[in-house]
Design a protein around this motif. Sequence first.
Motif, PDB file in Angstrom:
ATOM      1  N   ARG A   1       0.834  -1.208   0.000  1.00  0.00           N
ATOM      2  CA  ARG A   1       0.000   0.000   0.000  1.00  0.00           C
ATOM      3  C   ARG A   1       0.867   1.256   0.000  1.00  0.00           C
ATOM      4  O   ARG A   1       0.580   2.224  -0.724  1.00  0.00           O
ATOM      5  CB  ARG A   1      -0.897  -0.034   1.242  1.00  0.00           C
TER       6      ARG A   1
ATOM      7  N   THR B   1       2.302   1.811  -3.457  1.00  0.00           N
ATOM      8  CA  THR B   1       1.275   2.295  -4.381  1.00  0.00           C
ATOM      9  C   THR B   1       0.999   3.774  -4.153  1.00  0.00           C
ATOM     10  O   THR B   1       0.900   4.558  -5.110  1.00  0.00           O
ATOM     11  CB  THR B   1      -0.022   1.471  -4.210  1.00  0.00           C
ATOM     12  N   GLU B   2       0.877   4.158  -2.894  1.00  0.00           N
ATOM     13  CA  GLU B   2       0.604   5.554  -2.563  1.00  0.00           C
ATOM     14  C   GLU B   2       1.748   6.462  -2.971  1.00  0.00           C
ATOM     15  O   GLU B   2       1.538   7.648  -3.277  1.00  0.00           O
ATOM     16  CB  GLU B   2       0.332   5.691  -1.069  1.00  0.00           C
TER      17      GLU B   2
END
Length: 308
Positions: free
Chosen positions: A301, A304-305
């Motif tokens: 995550r 991705t961010e």
Amino acid sequence: MAELFAAIDCGTNSVRLLITRLVDGRLEEVDRRLHITRLGQGVDATGAFHPDALARTLDAMADFGAQLDGSGVQHRRVVATSAARDAANSAEFFEGVKARVGVPAEIISGAEEAYLSFTGAVTALPHLPQPVLVMDIGGGSTELVVGSPHGTDVAISLNIGSVRLRESHLHSDPPSTAEVATASVRIDELLDGSGIDFRMAASWVGVGGTVTSLSALAQGLHTYDRTRVHGSVLSQPALSALTARLLAMPIAEVAALPTMVPGRADVICAGALICARVGARMSRTDLTVSEADILDGIIARLATEAGM
């Protein structure tokens, strides 16, 4: 300079750190650490963190923070799960974590905890028959997710874990037959009310310290070897036999077993019982063990961010 990502999972029984480096578009492990701090010690009974448990946990966070600063980690995230959701005196915990790690701890929902564990597990085991049931037995809660790499169908968090079950139901050393029976009824009640159709899962994957410890014990490893644990399969008969064995052993004998992590010996029997009760619903599906878990999901995550 390669981008560095770090995830810290602060659970009821342990706090864990994973640092990865982005190399040629892929995340490679740099460091992985664990401290058994038992942050959830007595939370069910008192509604607050025990001062000693809080001190142990913040000492571990200081160790992690020094490692992150020394390595120059740019991207970091700390998630706090079951124990932090339940404690009344959480302000001291959150202030202490931010002071030592540099970022605030986030209380995540049980559903998000389940999803992150699922993401980490299925990414590391991409060839399993679908759909997959991913199980994460923590100290205070158990996460169950059914889905595939394309998405999740069901994600729940049950208010039962190895520490919570030991403290609430398994008081004797070793637990008595009556205590085990009562604990099993409680686990079954929660599983029956979970809304999960366990028969729909084509594969069953376990993540976290309970199942990795069970795998190492079942294999008879003399020293813990992540390469032998990851992807290992624990058959239903082996799981049942190991659970019965652990429930019948005094804590001192469990603590002396090879590969047993200090601080887990008194609760591994409770975690095994939860695992076995889930297994009873999985028909003939054996348990595949994954070393990749919520930490790997958090890192994914973060990457991705960051647009990676």
